[in-house]
Write a protein that holds these residues in place. Structure first.
Motif, PDB file in Angstrom:
ATOM      1  N   HIS A 114       0.694  -1.379   0.239  1.00 61.02           N
ATOM      2  CA  HIS A 114       0.299   0.185  -0.020  1.00 61.02           C
ATOM      3  C   HIS A 114       0.701   1.336  -0.422  1.00 61.02           C
ATOM      4  O   HIS A 114       0.388   2.253  -1.150  1.00 61.02           O
ATOM      5  CB  HIS A 114      -0.818  -0.032   1.391  1.00 61.02           C
ATOM      6  CG  HIS A 114      -1.880   1.449   1.679  1.00 61.02           C
ATOM      7  ND1 HIS A 114      -2.846   1.382   0.564  1.00 61.02           N
ATOM      8  CD2 HIS A 114      -2.341   2.715   1.918  1.00 61.02           C
ATOM      9  CE1 HIS A 114      -4.020   2.290   1.118  1.00 61.02           C
ATOM     10  NE2 HIS A 114      -3.018   2.616   1.700  1.00 61.02           N
ATOM     11  N   HIS A 118       0.966   5.136  -2.373  1.00 65.36           N
ATOM     12  CA  HIS A 118       1.176   5.661  -2.549  1.00 65.36           C
ATOM     13  C   HIS A 118       2.041   7.158  -2.890  1.00 65.36           C
ATOM     14  O   HIS A 118       2.111   7.637  -3.644  1.00 65.36           O
ATOM     15  CB  HIS A 118       1.238   6.238  -0.419  1.00 65.36           C
ATOM     16  CG  HIS A 118      -0.587   6.245  -0.067  1.00 65.36           C
ATOM     17  ND1 HIS A 118      -1.258   6.953  -0.408  1.00 65.36           N
ATOM     18  CD2 HIS A 118      -0.973   5.564   0.957  1.00 65.36           C
ATOM     19  CE1 HIS A 118      -2.432   6.857   0.243  1.00 65.36           C
ATOM     20  NE2 HIS A 118      -1.841   5.892   0.988  1.00 65.36           N
ATOM     21  N   SER A 144      -0.171   9.469   6.488  1.00 63.98           N
ATOM     22  CA  SER A 144      -1.585   8.841   6.552  1.00 63.98           C
ATOM     23  C   SER A 144      -2.014   8.924   7.593  1.00 63.98           C
ATOM     24  O   SER A 144      -1.160   9.196   8.618  1.00 63.98           O
ATOM     25  CB  SER A 144      -1.855   7.994   5.823  1.00 63.98           C
ATOM     26  OG  SER A 144      -1.140   6.368   5.812  1.00 63.98           O
ATOM     27  N   ASP A 353      -6.741   7.321  -0.694  1.00 60.39           N
ATOM     28  CA  ASP A 353      -6.447   5.287  -0.939  1.00 60.39           C
ATOM     29  C   ASP A 353      -7.838   5.068  -2.169  1.00 60.39           C
ATOM     30  O   ASP A 353      -8.645   5.933  -2.191  1.00 60.39           O
ATOM     31  CB  ASP A 353      -6.849   4.641   0.639  1.00 60.39           C
ATOM     32  CG  ASP A 353      -6.057   4.559   1.047  1.00 60.39           C
ATOM     33  OD1 ASP A 353      -5.082   5.815   1.384  1.00 60.39           O
ATOM     34  OD2 ASP A 353      -6.325   4.049   2.641  1.00 60.39           O
TER      35      ASP A 353
END
Ligand code: KG4
Ligand code: ZN
Length: 385
Positions: A114, A118, A144, A353
Protein backbone atom coordinates in the motif's frame (compact mmCIF):
# COMPACT_ATOMS: atom_id res chain seq x y z
CA UNK A 1 3.43 -6.99 -26.47
CA UNK A 2 0.33 -5.93 -24.58
CA UNK A 3 -0.56 -2.40 -23.61
CA UNK A 4 -0.20 -3.23 -19.94
CA UNK A 5 -3.79 -2.63 -18.85
CA UNK A 6 -3.74 -3.39 -15.14
CA UNK A 7 -6.82 -3.71 -12.97
CA UNK A 8 -5.91 -2.46 -9.48
CA UNK A 9 -7.86 -3.37 -6.34
CA UNK A 10 -7.46 -1.66 -2.95
CA UNK A 11 -9.27 -2.57 0.30
CA UNK A 12 -6.70 -1.89 3.03
CA UNK A 13 -8.75 0.50 5.16
CA UNK A 14 -12.09 2.25 4.66
CA UNK A 15 -12.27 2.74 0.87
CA UNK A 16 -13.21 0.00 -1.57
CA UNK A 17 -11.39 1.00 -4.74
CA UNK A 18 -10.76 -0.36 -8.23
CA UNK A 19 -9.07 1.26 -11.23
CA UNK A 20 -7.70 0.43 -14.65
CA UNK A 21 -4.37 2.05 -15.54
CA UNK A 22 -2.55 1.62 -18.83
CA UNK A 23 1.24 1.31 -18.85
CA UNK A 24 1.54 2.74 -15.34
CA UNK A 25 0.58 6.22 -16.46
CA UNK A 26 -2.82 6.51 -18.13
CA UNK A 27 -5.74 6.32 -15.69
CA UNK A 28 -8.70 4.87 -17.63
CA UNK A 29 -10.93 4.62 -14.57
CA UNK A 30 -10.59 5.24 -10.85
CA UNK A 31 -13.58 4.23 -8.72
CA UNK A 32 -13.56 4.80 -4.96
CA UNK A 33 -16.47 3.76 -2.71
CA UNK A 34 -15.96 5.59 0.56
CA UNK A 35 -17.19 4.17 3.87
CA UNK A 36 -17.11 7.51 5.68
CA UNK A 37 -20.87 7.43 6.33
CA UNK A 38 -20.55 3.98 7.95
CA UNK A 39 -17.75 4.93 10.34
CA UNK A 40 -18.82 8.55 10.98
CA UNK A 41 -20.99 7.82 14.04
CA UNK A 42 -18.03 6.07 15.71
CA UNK A 43 -15.47 8.82 15.03
CA UNK A 44 -13.06 6.32 13.49
CA UNK A 45 -12.79 3.17 11.38
CA UNK A 46 -14.48 0.10 12.93
CA UNK A 47 -12.56 -2.87 11.43
CA UNK A 48 -15.49 -5.34 11.40
CA UNK A 49 -17.73 -2.83 9.64
CA UNK A 50 -14.96 -2.06 7.14
CA UNK A 51 -14.69 -5.75 6.13
CA UNK A 52 -18.45 -6.05 5.77
CA UNK A 53 -18.65 -2.93 3.59
CA UNK A 54 -15.76 -4.16 1.39
CA UNK A 55 -17.60 -7.45 0.85
CA UNK A 56 -20.68 -5.54 -0.23
CA UNK A 57 -18.89 -3.12 -2.52
CA UNK A 58 -16.08 -5.08 -4.15
CA UNK A 59 -18.00 -6.69 -7.03
CA UNK A 60 -19.91 -3.55 -8.18
CA UNK A 61 -16.84 -1.34 -7.73
CA UNK A 62 -14.63 -3.59 -9.90
CA UNK A 63 -17.38 -3.93 -12.50
CA UNK A 64 -17.77 -0.14 -12.69
CA UNK A 65 -14.02 0.39 -12.99
CA UNK A 66 -13.90 -2.02 -15.95
CA UNK A 67 -16.96 -0.44 -17.61
CA UNK A 68 -15.68 3.13 -17.24
CA UNK A 69 -12.33 2.06 -18.71
CA UNK A 70 -14.02 0.38 -21.69
CA UNK A 71 -12.45 -2.92 -20.58
CA UNK A 72 -13.74 -6.32 -19.59
CA UNK A 73 -12.56 -8.99 -17.15
CA UNK A 74 -10.96 -10.72 -20.14
CA UNK A 75 -9.26 -7.74 -21.77
CA UNK A 76 -7.08 -6.59 -18.84
CA UNK A 77 -3.52 -7.93 -18.77
CA UNK A 78 -3.04 -8.38 -15.04
CA UNK A 79 -4.75 -7.98 -11.67
CA UNK A 80 -2.96 -6.04 -8.93
CA UNK A 81 -4.03 -5.97 -5.32
CA UNK A 82 -2.94 -4.35 -2.06
CA UNK A 83 -1.36 -7.11 0.05
CA UNK A 84 -0.70 -4.88 3.09
CA UNK A 85 -0.18 -3.04 5.35
CA UNK A 86 -3.69 -2.33 6.61
CA UNK A 87 -6.59 -3.89 8.49
CA UNK A 88 -6.31 -7.69 8.25
CA UNK A 89 -10.00 -8.38 7.58
CA UNK A 90 -10.27 -5.54 5.08
CA UNK A 91 -7.15 -6.63 3.15
CA UNK A 92 -8.44 -10.20 3.07
CA UNK A 93 -11.49 -9.18 1.03
CA UNK A 94 -9.39 -7.59 -1.73
CA UNK A 95 -6.72 -10.30 -1.75
CA UNK A 96 -9.24 -13.19 -1.86
CA UNK A 97 -11.24 -11.52 -4.60
CA UNK A 98 -8.17 -10.68 -6.71
CA UNK A 99 -6.81 -14.21 -6.33
CA UNK A 100 -10.13 -15.74 -7.40
CA UNK A 101 -10.35 -13.38 -10.37
CA UNK A 102 -6.78 -14.05 -11.50
CA UNK A 103 -7.28 -17.80 -11.17
CA UNK A 104 -10.63 -17.85 -13.00
CA UNK A 105 -9.38 -15.60 -15.82
CA UNK A 106 -5.89 -17.10 -15.98
CA UNK A 107 -4.26 -13.67 -15.59
CA UNK A 108 -1.09 -12.73 -13.71
CA UNK A 109 -1.64 -11.58 -10.12
CA UNK A 110 0.55 -8.78 -8.74
CA UNK A 111 0.93 -8.03 -5.00
CA UNK A 112 1.46 -4.38 -4.13
CA UNK A 113 2.48 -2.77 -0.86
CA UNK A 114 0.00 0.00 0.00
CA UNK A 115 2.81 2.45 0.84
CA UNK A 116 4.51 1.74 -2.47
CA UNK A 117 1.14 2.58 -4.03
CA UNK A 118 1.12 6.01 -2.35
CA UNK A 119 4.63 6.69 -3.71
CA UNK A 120 3.60 5.63 -7.22
CA UNK A 121 0.57 7.97 -7.12
CA UNK A 122 3.13 10.78 -7.45
CA UNK A 123 5.09 9.06 -10.24
CA UNK A 124 1.92 8.27 -12.16
CA UNK A 125 0.85 11.90 -12.29
CA UNK A 126 4.33 13.24 -12.99
CA UNK A 127 4.55 10.88 -16.00
CA UNK A 128 1.13 12.12 -17.13
CA UNK A 129 2.53 15.66 -17.06
CA UNK A 130 5.44 14.52 -19.18
CA UNK A 131 7.93 14.81 -16.32
CA UNK A 132 10.33 11.89 -16.79
CA UNK A 133 13.32 13.60 -15.21
CA UNK A 134 12.94 12.73 -11.53
CA UNK A 135 16.30 13.05 -9.73
CA UNK A 136 17.41 10.20 -7.43
CA UNK A 137 17.40 9.40 -4.64
CA UNK A 138 13.83 10.39 -3.93
CA UNK A 139 12.95 11.01 -0.30
CA UNK A 140 9.27 10.09 0.08
CA UNK A 141 7.19 11.12 3.08
CA UNK A 142 4.17 8.81 3.23
CA UNK A 143 1.83 10.54 5.64
CA UNK A 144 -1.61 9.03 6.20
CA UNK A 145 -4.01 7.72 8.83
CA UNK A 146 -1.82 4.69 9.48
CA UNK A 147 1.67 5.88 8.53
CA UNK A 148 4.18 8.66 8.87
CA UNK A 149 7.14 7.06 7.16
CA UNK A 150 10.18 8.35 5.30
CA UNK A 151 11.62 6.23 2.48
CA UNK A 152 14.62 6.70 0.25
CA UNK A 153 13.38 5.36 -3.08
CA UNK A 154 15.43 4.42 -6.14
CA UNK A 155 14.58 2.93 -9.50
CA UNK A 156 16.75 -0.04 -10.40
CA UNK A 157 16.85 -2.35 -13.36
CA UNK A 158 14.28 -4.80 -12.00
CA UNK A 159 11.99 -2.37 -10.26
CA UNK A 160 12.05 -0.06 -7.28
CA UNK A 161 13.81 -0.32 -3.94
CA UNK A 162 12.84 1.48 -0.74
CA UNK A 163 14.79 2.13 2.41
CA UNK A 164 12.90 3.16 5.53
CA UNK A 165 14.86 6.05 7.09
CA UNK A 166 12.31 7.31 9.60
CA UNK A 167 8.87 6.72 10.98
CA UNK A 168 6.49 7.63 13.74
CA UNK A 169 7.22 6.11 17.11
CA UNK A 170 3.56 6.22 18.13
CA UNK A 171 0.59 7.85 16.35
CA UNK A 172 0.60 8.57 12.62
CA UNK A 173 0.03 12.20 11.62
CA UNK A 174 -3.42 11.44 10.13
CA UNK A 175 -4.31 9.55 13.28
CA UNK A 176 -3.46 12.69 15.31
CA UNK A 177 -5.75 14.77 13.05
CA UNK A 178 -8.51 12.17 13.48
CA UNK A 179 -8.09 11.84 17.26
CA UNK A 180 -7.98 15.61 17.82
CA UNK A 181 -11.12 16.00 15.69
CA UNK A 182 -12.79 13.28 17.72
CA UNK A 183 -11.92 14.77 21.11
CA UNK A 184 -13.08 18.23 19.96
CA UNK A 185 -16.26 16.72 18.38
CA UNK A 186 -15.52 17.95 14.86
CA UNK A 187 -16.51 14.77 12.98
CA UNK A 188 -14.65 12.11 11.01
CA UNK A 189 -12.26 11.94 9.23
CA UNK A 190 -10.51 14.73 11.08
CA UNK A 191 -7.98 15.88 8.46
CA UNK A 192 -10.30 17.50 5.92
CA UNK A 193 -12.44 19.29 8.54
CA UNK A 194 -9.41 20.56 10.51
CA UNK A 195 -7.91 21.74 7.19
CA UNK A 196 -11.06 23.85 6.55
CA UNK A 197 -11.56 25.12 10.12
CA UNK A 198 -7.90 26.16 10.44
CA UNK A 199 -8.47 28.84 7.79
CA UNK A 200 -10.68 30.64 10.34
CA UNK A 201 -8.39 30.50 13.38
CA UNK A 202 -5.16 32.05 14.58
CA UNK A 203 -2.19 29.75 14.06
CA UNK A 204 -0.10 31.16 16.91
CA UNK A 205 -2.79 31.32 19.59
CA UNK A 206 -1.65 28.11 21.31
CA UNK A 207 1.98 27.12 21.61
CA UNK A 208 2.69 23.40 21.17
CA UNK A 209 6.30 22.56 22.02
CA UNK A 210 8.05 20.40 19.40
CA UNK A 211 8.08 16.64 20.06
CA UNK A 212 11.36 15.44 21.50
CA UNK A 213 12.42 12.08 20.15
CA UNK A 214 14.62 10.22 22.59
CA UNK A 215 17.63 8.21 21.45
CA UNK A 216 19.50 8.02 18.18
CA UNK A 217 17.93 6.78 15.03
CA UNK A 218 18.02 3.14 14.08
CA UNK A 219 21.16 2.36 12.06
CA UNK A 220 20.58 3.14 8.40
CA UNK A 221 21.94 1.28 5.42
CA UNK A 222 22.28 4.39 3.31
CA UNK A 223 25.46 6.05 2.09
CA UNK A 224 25.54 8.31 5.13
CA UNK A 225 24.54 6.69 8.38
CA UNK A 226 21.21 8.14 9.28
CA UNK A 227 21.66 11.00 11.71
CA UNK A 228 25.03 9.58 12.75
CA UNK A 229 26.80 12.92 12.90
CA UNK A 230 24.03 14.64 14.81
CA UNK A 231 23.72 12.82 18.16
CA UNK A 232 20.21 12.89 19.56
CA UNK A 233 18.71 13.86 16.19
CA UNK A 234 16.66 11.27 14.37
CA UNK A 235 14.29 11.24 11.43
CA UNK A 236 11.56 9.68 13.50
CA UNK A 237 8.28 11.39 14.36
CA UNK A 238 5.96 11.33 17.37
CA UNK A 239 2.39 12.64 17.51
CA UNK A 240 0.78 11.18 20.60
CA UNK A 241 2.12 14.05 22.74
CA UNK A 242 0.40 16.79 20.76
CA UNK A 243 -2.93 14.95 20.91
CA UNK A 244 -2.60 14.79 24.73
CA UNK A 245 -1.61 18.48 24.80
CA UNK A 246 -4.83 19.37 22.93
CA UNK A 247 -6.86 17.33 25.44
CA UNK A 248 -5.10 19.02 28.36
CA UNK A 249 -5.81 22.44 26.82
CA UNK A 250 -9.54 21.71 26.57
CA UNK A 251 -9.55 20.64 30.24
CA UNK A 252 -7.60 23.62 31.57
CA UNK A 253 -9.67 26.06 29.48
CA UNK A 254 -13.07 24.64 30.44
CA UNK A 255 -14.03 23.68 26.90
CA UNK A 256 -15.75 20.37 27.75
CA UNK A 257 -19.32 21.68 27.95
CA UNK A 258 -19.05 23.40 24.55
CA UNK A 259 -17.56 20.22 23.05
CA UNK A 260 -20.43 18.08 24.37
CA UNK A 261 -22.95 20.56 22.99
CA UNK A 262 -21.30 20.36 19.56
CA UNK A 263 -21.19 16.55 19.75
CA UNK A 264 -24.96 16.46 20.32
CA UNK A 265 -25.69 19.03 17.61
CA UNK A 266 -23.62 17.12 15.01
CA UNK A 267 -25.13 13.76 16.00
CA UNK A 268 -28.54 15.19 15.14
CA UNK A 269 -27.46 16.14 11.59
CA UNK A 270 -27.61 13.75 8.64
CA UNK A 271 -24.18 14.27 7.06
CA UNK A 272 -22.67 17.54 8.31
CA UNK A 273 -20.22 19.45 6.12
CA UNK A 274 -17.24 21.52 7.27
CA UNK A 275 -19.44 24.64 7.07
CA UNK A 276 -21.94 23.14 9.52
CA UNK A 277 -19.11 22.32 11.91
CA UNK A 278 -17.70 25.85 11.52
CA UNK A 279 -21.00 27.36 12.71
CA UNK A 280 -20.74 25.27 15.89
CA UNK A 281 -17.18 26.42 16.74
CA UNK A 282 -16.25 29.43 18.86
CA UNK A 283 -13.04 31.45 18.43
CA UNK A 284 -11.20 29.51 21.11
CA UNK A 285 -11.85 26.22 19.29
CA UNK A 286 -10.87 27.63 15.89
CA UNK A 287 -7.63 29.05 17.34
CA UNK A 288 -6.82 25.73 18.99
CA UNK A 289 -7.44 23.82 15.76
CA UNK A 290 -5.40 26.25 13.64
CA UNK A 291 -2.51 26.16 16.12
CA UNK A 292 -2.60 22.35 16.20
CA UNK A 293 -2.46 22.16 12.40
CA UNK A 294 0.39 24.69 12.26
CA UNK A 295 2.40 22.65 14.78
CA UNK A 296 1.80 19.41 12.83
CA UNK A 297 2.81 21.02 9.56
CA UNK A 298 5.93 22.64 11.04
CA UNK A 299 7.06 19.30 12.49
CA UNK A 300 6.42 17.26 9.32
CA UNK A 301 8.09 19.81 7.05
CA UNK A 302 11.01 20.53 9.39
CA UNK A 303 11.90 16.87 10.01
CA UNK A 304 11.50 15.87 6.36
CA UNK A 305 13.68 18.70 5.06
CA UNK A 306 16.29 17.97 7.68
CA UNK A 307 16.35 14.31 6.57
CA UNK A 308 16.53 15.37 2.90
CA UNK A 309 19.61 17.47 3.65
CA UNK A 310 21.35 14.75 5.67
CA UNK A 311 20.66 12.08 3.06
CA UNK A 312 21.46 14.20 -0.01
CA UNK A 313 18.02 13.57 -1.48
CA UNK A 314 17.58 14.97 -4.99
CA UNK A 315 13.77 15.03 -4.97
CA UNK A 316 11.01 15.10 -2.38
CA UNK A 317 7.66 13.28 -2.62
CA UNK A 318 4.88 13.99 -0.13
CA UNK A 319 2.01 11.52 -0.40
CA UNK A 320 -0.81 9.79 1.53
CA UNK A 321 -4.07 11.21 2.88
CA UNK A 322 -2.47 14.02 4.91
CA UNK A 323 -0.67 15.23 1.75
CA UNK A 324 -4.11 16.61 0.79
CA UNK A 325 -3.68 19.23 3.56
CA UNK A 326 -3.52 22.71 2.06
CA UNK A 327 -1.22 24.24 4.68
CA UNK A 328 1.14 21.26 4.45
CA UNK A 329 1.40 21.64 0.68
CA UNK A 330 2.07 25.37 0.89
CA UNK A 331 4.69 24.93 3.61
CA UNK A 332 6.47 22.14 1.71
CA UNK A 333 6.45 24.16 -1.49
CA UNK A 334 7.89 27.22 0.25
CA UNK A 335 10.51 25.41 2.32
CA UNK A 336 11.61 22.98 -0.39
CA UNK A 337 12.02 25.86 -2.85
CA UNK A 338 14.18 27.59 -0.22
CA UNK A 339 16.34 24.45 -0.03
CA UNK A 340 16.51 24.16 -3.84
CA UNK A 341 14.71 20.82 -3.76
CA UNK A 342 11.94 19.85 -6.20
CA UNK A 343 8.85 18.61 -4.31
CA UNK A 344 5.94 16.68 -5.83
CA UNK A 345 2.52 15.74 -4.44
CA UNK A 346 -0.31 13.69 -5.94
CA UNK A 347 -3.48 15.57 -6.86
CA UNK A 348 -5.95 15.53 -3.95
CA UNK A 349 -8.04 12.57 -5.27
CA UNK A 350 -4.87 10.49 -5.61
CA UNK A 351 -3.50 11.56 -2.18
CA UNK A 352 -6.08 9.56 -0.25
CA UNK A 353 -6.59 5.83 -0.78
CA UNK A 354 -7.38 4.75 -4.34
CA UNK A 355 -6.63 1.83 -6.67
CA UNK A 356 -5.03 3.79 -9.53
CA UNK A 357 -1.91 4.05 -7.40
CA UNK A 358 -1.97 0.26 -6.87
CA UNK A 359 -2.25 -0.42 -10.61
CA UNK A 360 0.55 2.11 -11.29
CA UNK A 361 2.89 0.56 -8.70
CA UNK A 362 2.18 -2.87 -10.24
CA UNK A 363 3.37 -1.87 -13.72
CA UNK A 364 7.16 -2.21 -13.15
CA UNK A 365 6.45 -5.61 -11.56
CA UNK A 366 4.33 -6.55 -14.57
CA UNK A 367 7.22 -5.69 -16.90
CA UNK A 368 9.66 -7.65 -14.72
CA UNK A 369 7.32 -10.69 -14.51
CA UNK A 370 7.22 -10.32 -10.73
CA UNK A 371 3.96 -12.19 -10.13
CA UNK A 372 2.34 -13.58 -6.98
CA UNK A 373 1.40 -17.23 -6.61
CA UNK A 374 -1.85 -18.75 -5.36
CA UNK A 375 -0.41 -18.81 -1.83
CA UNK A 376 -0.52 -14.99 -1.63
CA UNK A 377 -1.94 -13.87 1.72
CA UNK A 378 -2.91 -10.51 3.19
CA UNK A 379 -0.29 -9.10 5.58
CA UNK A 380 -1.47 -6.46 8.02
CA UNK A 381 2.10 -5.35 8.89
CA UNK A 382 3.78 -5.84 5.52
CA UNK A 383 7.05 -3.83 5.48
CA UNK A 384 8.09 -1.87 2.38
CA UNK A 385 11.52 -2.87 1.03
O1 KG4 B 1 -4.09 7.58 2.77
P1 KG4 B 1 -5.39 7.59 3.46
O2 KG4 B 1 -6.63 7.82 2.64
O3 KG4 B 1 -5.62 6.25 4.25
C1 KG4 B 1 -4.60 5.61 4.93
O4 KG4 B 1 -3.80 4.90 4.29
O5 KG4 B 1 -4.54 5.86 6.17
O6 KG4 B 1 -5.30 8.68 4.62
C2 KG4 B 1 -6.37 8.97 5.45
C3 KG4 B 1 -5.91 10.02 6.47
C4 KG4 B 1 -6.94 10.31 7.56
O7 KG4 B 1 -6.28 10.30 8.81
C5 KG4 B 1 -7.42 11.72 7.21
O8 KG4 B 1 -7.83 12.46 8.35
C6 KG4 B 1 -6.19 12.31 6.56
O9 KG4 B 1 -5.64 11.26 5.79
N1 KG4 B 1 -6.52 13.45 5.68
C7 KG4 B 1 -6.09 14.71 5.91
C8 KG4 B 1 -6.66 15.52 4.91
N2 KG4 B 1 -7.41 14.71 4.08
C9 KG4 B 1 -7.30 13.45 4.57
N3 KG4 B 1 -5.29 15.20 6.88
C10 KG4 B 1 -5.05 16.53 6.88
N4 KG4 B 1 -5.58 17.38 5.95
C11 KG4 B 1 -6.39 16.93 4.95
N5 KG4 B 1 -6.89 17.77 4.06
ZN1 ZN C 1 -3.26 5.01 2.44
Amino acid sequence: MTNGHILGIETSCDETAAAVVRAGEQVLSNVVASQIATHWPYGGVVPELASREHLRAIVPVVRRALEEAGQSYHSVDAIAVTQGPGLAGALLVGVSYAKALAFALDKPLIAVNHLEGHIHAVLLEERQRGNREIGFPVLALVVSGGHTHLYLAEQRERGWTYENVGQTRDDAAGEAFDKVAKLLALGYPGGPVIDELSKHGSTDAVNFPPAHIKGRSRPGRSRRRVGADTPGMTFDFSYSGIKTAVLRYTETHNMQAAIEQRRRALAAMKSPKADDVLKLCDRQTLDLVASFQRAMVADLVGKTLHAAGELDAATLFVTGGVAANSELRQAFEREAAGAGLPVYFPSRPLSTDNAAMIAAAAYPKFLAGDFAGPELSAEASLPLK
